[in-house]
Design a protein around this motif. Structure first.
Motif, PDB file in Angstrom:
ATOM      1  N   ALA A  49      -4.464  11.553   0.794  1.00  0.00           N
ATOM      2  CA  ALA A  49      -3.710  10.310   0.671  1.00  0.00           C
ATOM      3  C   ALA A  49      -4.508   9.120   1.204  1.00  0.00           C
ATOM      4  O   ALA A  49      -4.535   8.049   0.585  1.00  0.00           O
ATOM      5  CB  ALA A  49      -2.376  10.428   1.407  1.00  0.00           C
ATOM      6  N   VAL A  50      -5.171   9.303   2.319  1.00  0.00           N
ATOM      7  CA  VAL A  50      -5.971   8.216   2.898  1.00  0.00           C
ATOM      8  C   VAL A  50      -7.146   7.861   1.976  1.00  0.00           C
ATOM      9  O   VAL A  50      -7.468   6.682   1.798  1.00  0.00           O
ATOM     10  CB  VAL A  50      -6.447   8.578   4.326  1.00  0.00           C
ATOM     11  CG1 VAL A  50      -7.499   7.611   4.824  1.00  0.00           C
ATOM     12  CG2 VAL A  50      -5.260   8.614   5.276  1.00  0.00           C
ATOM     13  N   MET A  53      -5.703   5.848  -0.817  1.00  0.00           N
ATOM     14  CA  MET A  53      -5.389   4.502  -0.327  1.00  0.00           C
ATOM     15  C   MET A  53      -6.638   3.643  -0.219  1.00  0.00           C
ATOM     16  O   MET A  53      -6.645   2.484  -0.638  1.00  0.00           O
ATOM     17  CB  MET A  53      -4.728   4.570   1.047  1.00  0.00           C
ATOM     18  CG  MET A  53      -3.323   5.018   1.050  1.00  0.00           C
ATOM     19  SD  MET A  53      -2.767   5.068   2.778  1.00  0.00           S
ATOM     20  CE  MET A  53      -1.029   5.122   2.504  1.00  0.00           C
ATOM     21  N   SER A  54      -7.676   4.213   0.347  1.00  0.00           N
ATOM     22  CA  SER A  54      -8.924   3.464   0.535  1.00  0.00           C
ATOM     23  C   SER A  54      -9.525   3.058  -0.805  1.00  0.00           C
ATOM     24  O   SER A  54      -9.942   1.906  -0.987  1.00  0.00           O
ATOM     25  CB  SER A  54      -9.936   4.305   1.316  1.00  0.00           C
ATOM     26  OG  SER A  54      -9.447   4.605   2.594  1.00  0.00           O
ATOM     27  N   ALA A  57      -7.433   0.299  -2.340  1.00  0.00           N
ATOM     28  CA  ALA A  57      -7.661  -0.984  -1.663  1.00  0.00           C
ATOM     29  C   ALA A  57      -8.957  -1.629  -2.128  1.00  0.00           C
ATOM     30  O   ALA A  57      -9.007  -2.837  -2.387  1.00  0.00           O
ATOM     31  CB  ALA A  57      -7.679  -0.775  -0.150  1.00  0.00           C
ATOM     32  N   ILE A  79      -2.992   4.242  -7.232  1.00  0.00           N
ATOM     33  CA  ILE A  79      -1.683   4.030  -6.604  1.00  0.00           C
ATOM     34  C   ILE A  79      -0.659   4.986  -7.211  1.00  0.00           C
ATOM     35  O   ILE A  79       0.168   5.563  -6.501  1.00  0.00           O
ATOM     36  CB  ILE A  79      -1.238   2.555  -6.747  1.00  0.00           C
ATOM     37  CG1 ILE A  79      -2.185   1.652  -5.947  1.00  0.00           C
ATOM     38  CG2 ILE A  79       0.202   2.378  -6.290  1.00  0.00           C
ATOM     39  CD1 ILE A  79      -2.025   0.166  -6.227  1.00  0.00           C
ATOM     40  N   LEU A  82      -1.310   8.381  -5.729  1.00  0.00           N
ATOM     41  CA  LEU A  82      -0.858   8.398  -4.343  1.00  0.00           C
ATOM     42  C   LEU A  82       0.662   8.534  -4.273  1.00  0.00           C
ATOM     43  O   LEU A  82       1.185   9.351  -3.501  1.00  0.00           O
ATOM     44  CB  LEU A  82      -1.311   7.123  -3.622  1.00  0.00           C
ATOM     45  CG  LEU A  82      -0.803   6.926  -2.206  1.00  0.00           C
ATOM     46  CD1 LEU A  82      -1.296   8.035  -1.285  1.00  0.00           C
ATOM     47  CD2 LEU A  82      -1.224   5.557  -1.683  1.00  0.00           C
ATOM     48  N   LEU A 101       2.161   6.709   5.635  1.00  0.00           N
ATOM     49  CA  LEU A 101       1.628   6.817   4.275  1.00  0.00           C
ATOM     50  C   LEU A 101       2.503   6.043   3.296  1.00  0.00           C
ATOM     51  O   LEU A 101       1.990   5.348   2.408  1.00  0.00           O
ATOM     52  CB  LEU A 101       1.514   8.287   3.859  1.00  0.00           C
ATOM     53  CG  LEU A 101       0.532   9.133   4.662  1.00  0.00           C
ATOM     54  CD1 LEU A 101       0.616  10.600   4.240  1.00  0.00           C
ATOM     55  CD2 LEU A 101      -0.889   8.615   4.521  1.00  0.00           C
ATOM     56  N   GLY A 104       1.788   2.392   3.777  1.00  0.00           N
ATOM     57  CA  GLY A 104       0.527   2.039   3.125  1.00  0.00           C
ATOM     58  C   GLY A 104       0.673   1.943   1.621  1.00  0.00           C
ATOM     59  O   GLY A 104       0.125   1.027   0.982  1.00  0.00           O
ATOM     60  N   LEU A 105       1.429   2.864   1.040  1.00  0.00           N
ATOM     61  CA  LEU A 105       1.681   2.832  -0.401  1.00  0.00           C
ATOM     62  C   LEU A 105       2.398   1.549  -0.785  1.00  0.00           C
ATOM     63  O   LEU A 105       2.010   0.866  -1.738  1.00  0.00           O
ATOM     64  CB  LEU A 105       2.495   4.055  -0.822  1.00  0.00           C
ATOM     65  CG  LEU A 105       3.033   4.058  -2.259  1.00  0.00           C
ATOM     66  CD1 LEU A 105       1.892   3.979  -3.271  1.00  0.00           C
ATOM     67  CD2 LEU A 105       3.894   5.289  -2.502  1.00  0.00           C
ATOM     68  N   SER A 107       2.402  -1.289   0.763  1.00  0.00           N
ATOM     69  CA  SER A 107       1.467  -2.418   0.910  1.00  0.00           C
ATOM     70  C   SER A 107       0.533  -2.510  -0.293  1.00  0.00           C
ATOM     71  O   SER A 107       0.255  -3.610  -0.790  1.00  0.00           O
ATOM     72  CB  SER A 107       0.641  -2.268   2.184  1.00  0.00           C
ATOM     73  OG  SER A 107       1.467  -2.353   3.316  1.00  0.00           O
ATOM     74  N   LEU A 108       0.054  -1.371  -0.764  1.00  0.00           N
ATOM     75  CA  LEU A 108      -0.819  -1.365  -1.943  1.00  0.00           C
ATOM     76  C   LEU A 108      -0.061  -1.812  -3.188  1.00  0.00           C
ATOM     77  O   LEU A 108      -0.590  -2.558  -4.016  1.00  0.00           O
ATOM     78  CB  LEU A 108      -1.423   0.024  -2.160  1.00  0.00           C
ATOM     79  CG  LEU A 108      -2.452   0.466  -1.126  1.00  0.00           C
ATOM     80  CD1 LEU A 108      -2.770   1.948  -1.296  1.00  0.00           C
ATOM     81  CD2 LEU A 108      -3.716  -0.376  -1.225  1.00  0.00           C
TER      82      LEU A 108
END
Length: 136
Positions: A49-50, A53-54, A57, A79, A82, A101, A104-105, A107-108
């Protein structure tokens, strides 16, 4: 130490001669398999997942020199993947791991909507089929 003795002990002594005779630089796949078997599933899921995300981003242009790497089509795919991963693993991952997580999702997803020239309709953005509409 003689030329035939290994420099370090092997987990399986019967594998030592075959591994050293084949190629000294070849990886020990048995050891790697044992190592990955020791990693808890929640750690594998959060690590993946990280990474998603990276990558998302970066493709949203949120990294250094962001505009040079901006690719909204790629970001959308990441996305979406994820969101699917988090949705599928929701019952397997504790809220301790899942909450950041999901944040973060979200936010993306919001960054994607902001970066889009023509934003998707609410509920139609990347990952929103799993999360529902995302609003700021």
């Amino acid at each position: 130490m003689s030329d035939t003795s290994p420099a370090a002990p092997f987990p399986d002594p019967s594998a030592a001669p075959a591994a050293s005779a084949a190629a000294p630089e070849s990886p020990d796949f048995d050891a790697m398999t044992r190592d990955i078997a020791d990693v808890p599933a929640v750690e594998v899921i959060t690590t993946v997942a990280v990474h998603l995300m990276s990558a998302a981003a970066v493709n949203l242009g949120l990294a250094e020199e962001g505009e040079a790497h901006k690719d909204l089509d790629e970001a959308r795919k990441l996305i979406q993947a994820l969101a699917g991963l988090l949705d599928a693993s929701a019952t397997e991952v504790s809220s301790f791991h899942a909450a950041p997580l999901r944040d973060g999702l979200k936010s993306l997803q919001l960054a994607f909507r902001e970066a889009s020239v023509v934003p998707d309709e609410p509920g139609q953005g990347p990952g929103e089929k799993y999360t529902g509409p995302v609003f700021g």
